[in-house]
Design a protein around this motif. Structure first.
Motif, PDB file in Angstrom:
ATOM      1  N   ALA A 532     -13.426   9.363   6.130  1.00 12.72           N
ATOM      2  CA  ALA A 532     -12.591   9.664   4.964  1.00 12.72           C
ATOM      3  C   ALA A 532     -11.116   9.643   5.333  1.00 12.72           C
ATOM      4  CB  ALA A 532     -12.988  11.018   4.383  1.00 12.72           C
ATOM      5  N   LEU A 533     -10.751  10.199   6.479  1.00 14.68           N
ATOM      6  CA  LEU A 533      -9.354  10.195   6.905  1.00 14.68           C
ATOM      7  C   LEU A 533      -8.861   8.776   7.166  1.00 14.68           C
ATOM      8  CD1 LEU A 533      -9.319  13.267   9.346  1.00 14.68           C
ATOM      9  CD2 LEU A 533      -8.364  13.143   7.030  1.00 14.68           C
ATOM     10  N   VAL A 534      -9.698   7.967   7.791  1.00 14.46           N
ATOM     11  CA  VAL A 534      -9.288   6.586   8.084  1.00 14.46           C
ATOM     12  C   VAL A 534      -9.128   5.796   6.792  1.00 14.46           C
ATOM     13  CG1 VAL A 534     -10.020   4.430   9.166  1.00 14.46           C
ATOM     14  CG2 VAL A 534     -10.320   6.584  10.381  1.00 14.46           C
ATOM     15  N   LEU A 535     -10.065   5.949   5.834  1.00  7.88           N
ATOM     16  CA  LEU A 535      -9.939   5.246   4.560  1.00  7.88           C
ATOM     17  C   LEU A 535      -8.730   5.724   3.770  1.00  7.88           C
ATOM     18  CD1 LEU A 535     -13.675   5.039   3.412  1.00  7.88           C
ATOM     19  CD2 LEU A 535     -12.215   3.172   4.238  1.00  7.88           C
ATOM     20  N   ALA A 536      -8.403   6.999   3.885  1.00  7.21           N
ATOM     21  CA  ALA A 536      -7.196   7.499   3.218  1.00  7.21           C
ATOM     22  C   ALA A 536      -5.953   6.844   3.802  1.00  7.21           C
ATOM     23  CB  ALA A 536      -7.132   9.023   3.356  1.00  7.21           C
ATOM     24  N   SER A 537      -5.936   6.671   5.132  1.00  8.20           N
ATOM     25  CA  SER A 537      -4.796   5.995   5.754  1.00  8.20           C
ATOM     26  C   SER A 537      -4.707   4.550   5.297  1.00  8.20           C
ATOM     27  CB  SER A 537      -4.941   6.051   7.285  1.00  8.20           C
ATOM     28  OG  SER A 537      -4.998   7.389   7.741  1.00  8.20           O
ATOM     29  N   ALA A 538      -5.866   3.881   5.162  1.00  8.83           N
ATOM     30  CA  ALA A 538      -5.861   2.507   4.683  1.00  8.83           C
ATOM     31  C   ALA A 538      -5.354   2.426   3.246  1.00  8.83           C
ATOM     32  CB  ALA A 538      -7.269   1.913   4.793  1.00  8.83           C
ATOM     33  N   SER A 539      -5.769   3.372   2.414  1.00  9.14           N
ATOM     34  CA  SER A 539      -5.306   3.384   1.019  1.00  9.14           C
ATOM     35  C   SER A 539      -3.808   3.640   0.937  1.00  9.14           C
ATOM     36  CB  SER A 539      -6.071   4.456   0.235  1.00  9.14           C
ATOM     37  OG  SER A 539      -7.464   4.201   0.265  1.00  9.14           O
ATOM     38  N   LEU A 540      -3.303   4.541   1.768  1.00  7.48           N
ATOM     39  CA  LEU A 540      -1.873   4.829   1.775  1.00  7.48           C
ATOM     40  C   LEU A 540      -1.069   3.604   2.186  1.00  7.48           C
ATOM     41  CD1 LEU A 540       0.387   6.927   1.466  1.00  7.48           C
ATOM     42  CD2 LEU A 540       0.030   7.547   3.876  1.00  7.48           C
ATOM     43  N   ALA A 541      -1.563   2.882   3.184  1.00  5.22           N
ATOM     44  CA  ALA A 541      -0.868   1.664   3.609  1.00  5.22           C
ATOM     45  C   ALA A 541      -0.892   0.623   2.509  1.00  5.22           C
ATOM     46  CB  ALA A 541      -1.501   1.130   4.893  1.00  5.22           C
ATOM     47  N   GLY A 542      -2.058   0.459   1.846  1.00  4.45           N
ATOM     48  CA  GLY A 542      -2.130  -0.502   0.762  1.00  4.45           C
ATOM     49  C   GLY A 542      -1.221  -0.132  -0.404  1.00  4.45           C
ATOM     50  N   TRP A 543      -1.144   1.170  -0.737  1.00  5.88           N
ATOM     51  CA  TRP A 543      -0.255   1.612  -1.824  1.00  5.88           C
ATOM     52  C   TRP A 543       1.202   1.344  -1.475  1.00  5.88           C
ATOM     53  CZ3 TRP A 543       3.470   5.505  -1.613  1.00  5.88           C
ATOM     54  CH2 TRP A 543       4.056   5.837  -2.830  1.00  5.88           C
ATOM     55  N   SER A 544       1.570   1.557  -0.199  1.00  2.00           N
ATOM     56  CA  SER A 544       2.942   1.320   0.221  1.00  2.00           C
ATOM     57  C   SER A 544       3.305  -0.150   0.092  1.00  2.00           C
ATOM     58  CB  SER A 544       3.134   1.798   1.662  1.00  2.00           C
ATOM     59  OG  SER A 544       4.424   1.488   2.132  1.00  2.00           O
ATOM     60  N   VAL A 545       2.389  -1.030   0.481  1.00  2.00           N
ATOM     61  CA  VAL A 545       2.659  -2.469   0.385  1.00  2.00           C
ATOM     62  C   VAL A 545       2.766  -2.888  -1.077  1.00  2.00           C
ATOM     63  CG1 VAL A 545       1.718  -4.761   0.852  1.00  2.00           C
ATOM     64  CG2 VAL A 545       1.575  -2.990   2.595  1.00  2.00           C
ATOM     65  N   ASP A 546       1.899  -2.327  -1.938  1.00  5.70           N
ATOM     66  CA  ASP A 546       1.853  -2.759  -3.324  1.00  5.70           C
ATOM     67  C   ASP A 546       3.070  -2.280  -4.121  1.00  5.70           C
ATOM     68  OD1 ASP A 546       0.448  -4.118  -5.438  1.00  5.70           O
ATOM     69  OD2 ASP A 546       0.019  -2.139  -6.291  1.00  5.70           O
ATOM     70  N   THR A 547       3.639  -1.115  -3.740  1.00  5.33           N
ATOM     71  CA  THR A 547       4.748  -0.546  -4.517  1.00  5.33           C
ATOM     72  C   THR A 547       6.111  -1.035  -4.048  1.00  5.33           C
ATOM     73  OG1 THR A 547       4.685   1.408  -3.070  1.00  5.33           O
ATOM     74  CG2 THR A 547       3.453   1.516  -5.145  1.00  5.33           C
ATOM     75  N   ARG A 548       6.338  -1.067  -2.763  1.00  4.57           N
ATOM     76  CA  ARG A 548       7.679  -1.420  -2.295  1.00  4.57           C
ATOM     77  C   ARG A 548       7.712  -2.658  -1.413  1.00  4.57           C
ATOM     78  NH1 ARG A 548       8.473   0.078   2.888  1.00  4.57           N
ATOM     79  NH2 ARG A 548       7.012   1.543   3.847  1.00  4.57           N
ATOM     80  N   GLY A 549       6.550  -3.293  -1.185  1.00  2.45           N
ATOM     81  CA  GLY A 549       6.542  -4.515  -0.399  1.00  2.45           C
ATOM     82  C   GLY A 549       6.587  -4.237   1.087  1.00  2.45           C
ATOM     83  N   PRO A 550       6.448  -5.252   1.895  1.00  2.00           N
ATOM     84  CA  PRO A 550       6.427  -5.070   3.358  1.00  2.00           C
ATOM     85  C   PRO A 550       7.811  -4.722   3.905  1.00  2.00           C
ATOM     86  CG  PRO A 550       6.332  -7.397   2.809  1.00  2.00           C
ATOM     87  CD  PRO A 550       6.221  -6.665   1.510  1.00  2.00           C
ATOM     88  N   ASP A 551       7.807  -3.950   4.959  1.00  2.00           N
ATOM     89  CA  ASP A 551       9.031  -3.583   5.667  1.00  2.00           C
ATOM     90  C   ASP A 551       9.089  -4.416   6.946  1.00  2.00           C
ATOM     91  OD1 ASP A 551      11.142  -2.479   6.996  1.00  2.00           O
ATOM     92  OD2 ASP A 551      10.520  -0.392   6.718  1.00  2.00           O
ATOM     93  N   TRP A 552      10.091  -5.305   7.038  1.00  2.00           N
ATOM     94  CA  TRP A 552      10.171  -6.246   8.158  1.00  2.00           C
ATOM     95  C   TRP A 552      10.971  -5.690   9.331  1.00  2.00           C
ATOM     96  CZ3 TRP A 552       7.051 -10.345   7.866  1.00  2.00           C
ATOM     97  CH2 TRP A 552       6.616 -10.741   6.609  1.00  2.00           C
ATOM     98  N   ALA A 553      11.206  -4.400   9.362  1.00  2.00           N
ATOM     99  CA  ALA A 553      11.947  -3.801  10.477  1.00  2.00           C
ATOM    100  C   ALA A 553      11.238  -4.140  11.790  1.00  2.00           C
ATOM    101  CB  ALA A 553      12.038  -2.293  10.275  1.00  2.00           C
ATOM    102  N   PRO A 554      12.027  -4.386  12.829  1.00  2.00           N
ATOM    103  CA  PRO A 554      13.487  -4.200  12.950  1.00  2.00           C
ATOM    104  C   PRO A 554      14.312  -5.374  12.442  1.00  2.00           C
ATOM    105  CG  PRO A 554      12.546  -4.873  15.050  1.00  2.00           C
ATOM    106  CD  PRO A 554      11.399  -4.719  14.112  1.00  2.00           C
ATOM    107  N   ALA A 555      13.681  -6.453  11.922  1.00  2.00           N
ATOM    108  CA  ALA A 555      14.442  -7.577  11.361  1.00  2.00           C
ATOM    109  C   ALA A 555      14.746  -7.298   9.883  1.00  2.00           C
ATOM    110  CB  ALA A 555      13.666  -8.879  11.512  1.00  2.00           C
ATOM    111  N   ASP A 556      15.648  -8.082   9.332  1.00  2.00           N
ATOM    112  CA  ASP A 556      15.990  -7.933   7.915  1.00  2.00           C
ATOM    113  C   ASP A 556      14.977  -8.626   7.011  1.00  2.00           C
ATOM    114  OD1 ASP A 556      18.240  -6.514   8.597  1.00  2.00           O
ATOM    115  OD2 ASP A 556      19.493  -8.326   8.737  1.00  2.00           O
ATOM    116  N   ASP A 557      14.415  -9.710   7.489  1.00  2.00           N
ATOM    117  CA  ASP A 557      13.471 -10.459   6.668  1.00  2.00           C
ATOM    118  C   ASP A 557      12.503 -11.179   7.600  1.00  2.00           C
ATOM    119  OD1 ASP A 557      12.192 -11.532   4.520  1.00  2.00           O
ATOM    120  OD2 ASP A 557      14.018 -12.301   3.572  1.00  2.00           O
ATOM    121  N   HIS A 558      11.493 -11.820   7.030  1.00  2.00           N
ATOM    122  CA  HIS A 558      10.517 -12.514   7.865  1.00  2.00           C
ATOM    123  C   HIS A 558      11.102 -13.808   8.399  1.00  2.00           C
ATOM    124  CE1 HIS A 558       9.569 -15.464   4.667  1.00  2.00           C
ATOM    125  NE2 HIS A 558       9.755 -14.443   3.844  1.00  2.00           N
ATOM    126  N   LEU A 559      10.411 -14.400   9.353  1.00  2.00           N
ATOM    127  CA  LEU A 559      10.937 -15.568  10.068  1.00  2.00           C
ATOM    128  C   LEU A 559      11.083 -16.783   9.167  1.00  2.00           C
ATOM    129  CD1 LEU A 559       8.869 -15.332  13.387  1.00  2.00           C
ATOM    130  CD2 LEU A 559      11.268 -14.718  13.021  1.00  2.00           C
TER     131      LEU A 559
END
Length: 573
Positions: A532-559
């Motif tokens: 349950a904890l692992v699936l919650a972490s997976a859901s949180l990661a998916g929600w983060s990607v779906d709402t604000r998009g990927p974070d390309w840190a430490p670069a500004d954008d993808h290659l």
């Protein structure tokens, strides 16, 4: 062929012609030329036999003496020469020739194979592989009996070696603790001085007892022909000695020991119950009641039964009026041996494989593939698979949310896991050869850690490139199906994790991960909370990607920012 002779008077030393310096003028010439009174500890300096320089004496028996010898630039060997008083005995040379014929047909890591011989030379000899270890007899005397946890492994390896002997139609006929050398933890069979090829005619030696009381089968004492069942009896007695530190039929006069052997009056107390039950059958006075060596070894590999309150006591063989003769012996026409190719199941194989351990005997191509150990229950396997899948989804979501950082951290974790697996494998192999842990294992592991970190870099890079290649293919599929950047990245992350798990060298990752996951799946409640904890972490990661998009840190954008696949491959979509 022959020994190297110098000037002066000739003598003999352990069957080898030697040379003495000529006497100085004025000295008497009637001095004895043989060795001084008492047993010498080594040959005279510079003595050679057919180019082999004799270094020291390492053993002796009724037929001959064994020397540690070496040719210039060659490996050290155990060189056996006939004793002086039987060098002229035609039958003794024939026995040595049969020994050569027997050993030359056996190729097994558990047998000291023959490397050179000349049974009919002026100084007849046989050179075998030198095993730098104590005999089982001396090993038990110095180190104590073999621990219960290692006894099944020891008995299995010794049984495999003896089965390889039988598979060539040869009977050893003298399996005993002094004829088993310990190469680390591995037993090595030596001394085939009593071996007989199965198609040799029977030779009767009246008045000689060819063998060691207490390790000879009862049928040999009765004067019957030896068979493979006779070697099974000797194998069982040797394993019993290894596990208890004492001869199973006791000590005392030879007549008393032989009588106990004939009656089946053995003492196996102190052995693990499942080992004891196998050896009781193998030590049965009637050879027809003994299991085959293959059957005995397979029974040893079975999980030990659940202990009960009931105890079993050995029932001595029924008394009769047979009187043990003073000396009984015969070499035997052995029955044809047709064993199937042996395969064995080591119950600890899975645990050792998870740590990166490998068994050099089981991996030897001469043994064939080793079957896997019994699988865990279906429920445990399903829970383990579920937790691993949930972890893969969580890591894939993390890569989708933080492509650069998460991928970098995953590769670092894989590198550390592979390094730890290599270190564990090296430590396990050292313990296997040495037979026990030592105080310096910890410092040695610490000092070797930098090397294992460097050693695992090429494999980690290959595995990472494999995973990235699969992730690239997943990205093309995501573009083809218009999944969008966030979900395509998550799909790539999951594919990347699958590549790391199943790619070349992934076993060094799977082993350590399973060792961590397995305790979490043993109990359903703990597994449920963890999943349950692992699936919650997976859901949180998916929600983060779906709402604000990927974070390309430490670069500004993808290659490939600004790169259009449509312009590169027109008409693809």
């Amino acid at each position: 062929m022959g020994s190297r002779l110098g000037a002066g008077r000739a003598g003999t030393f352990d069957g080898v012609t030697t040379a003495s310096p000529a006497p100085a003028p004025g000295q008497p010439t009637g001095q004895p030329t043989g060795p001084p009174t008492g047993q010498p500890t080594g040959p005279p300096p510079g003595l050679t036999v057919d180019g082999y320089r004799l270094l020291t004496r390492i053993g002796e028996g009724g037929m001959g003496v064994v020397h540690l010898a070496q040719r210039p630039g060659g490996a050290r060997v155990a060189l056996k020469v006939l004793r002086p008083h039987i060098v002229g005995d035609e039958e003794a040379r024939q026995r040595l020739s049969r020994e050569v014929g027997s050993l030359s047909r056996i190729r097994h890591v558990g047998v000291a194979e023959i490397v050179d011989s000349d049974p009919w030379g002026d100084v007849p000899y046989v050179a075998t592989r030198y095993v730098p270890g104590l005999s089982l007899h001396d090993h038990v005397r110095e180190e104590g009996p073999i621990p219960a946890g290692d006894l099944v492994w020891f008995a299995t390896r010794l049984g495999e070696a003896l089965m390889a002997v039988h598979a060539q139609g040869v009977l050893h006929r003298d399996v005993k603790p002094s004829n088993v050398l310990m190469e680390g933890r591995a037993p090595i069979l030596i001394d085939f001085g009593l071996a007989r090829v199965a198609d040799d005619p029977k030779l009767t030696h009246t008045g000689w007892l060819l063998g060691t009381p207490g390790f000879l089968a009862p049928e040999i004492l009765h004067g019957d022909d030896a068979t493979t069942a006779s070697d099974v009896h000797a194998w069982a007695a040797t394993v019993a000695f290894a596990g208890t530190g004492r001869a199973p039929f006791g000590r005392g006069p030879s007549m008393a020991i032989m009588d106990r052997v004939r009656r089946g009056e053995h003492d196996l107390s102190g052995l693990p119950q499942h080992v004891r039950s196998v050896l009781v059958g193998a030590l049965h006075p009637d050879p027809r009641q003994r299991p085959s060596l293959l059957e005995a070894v397979r029974r040893l590999q079975e999980p030990p039964p659940v202990p009960t309150a009931r105890r079993t006591v050995d029932k001595p063989f029924e008394d009769d009026f047979f009187t043990t003769p003073l000396a009984l012996a015969s070499s035997a026409r052995a029955h044809d041996v047709t064993h199937p190719e042996p395969t064995y199941v080591d119950p600890t194989l899975n645990e050792r494989a998870d740590s990166g351990w490998h068994d050099p005997w089981a991996m030897d191509p001469r043994f064939g593939p080793t079957p896997p150990a019994p699988k865990p229950p279906l429920g445990v396997r399903l829970r383990t698979s579920g937790l691993l899948v949930a972890t893969g989804l969580a890591m894939g979501g993390a890569i989708g949310a933080y492509p650069y950082l998460a991928t970098f951290l995953v590769v670092i974790v894989v590198w550390l896991l592979r390094s730890g697996s290599l270190a564990a494998s090296a430590a396990s192999n050292r313990r296997m050869l040495r037979g026990r842990s030592s105080w310096y294992d910890g410092p040695q592991l610490l000092l070797a850690t930098p090397w294992h970190l460097v050693q695992s870099v090429p494999g980690t890079l290959m595995l990472a490139l494999w995973g990235l290649g699969l992730a690239t293919a997943a990205a093309l599929l995501g573009y083809a199906f218009a999944l969008g950047v966030p979900w395509t990245l998550a799909f790539c992350g999951v594919t990347f994790m699958v590549g790391l798990w199943l790619g070349p060298g992934g076993s060094r990752v799977r082993g350590p991960v399973r060792r961590v996951v397995r305790p979490l799946t043993a109990r359903p409640a703990l597994w449920l909370v963890t999943t349950a904890l692992v699936l919650a972490s997976a859901s949180l990661a998916g929600w983060s990607v779906d709402t604000r998009g990927p974070d390309w840190a430490p670069a500004d954008d993808h290659l490939l920012a600004g790169f259009s696949l449509d312009s590169f491959l027109p008409g693809l979509r």
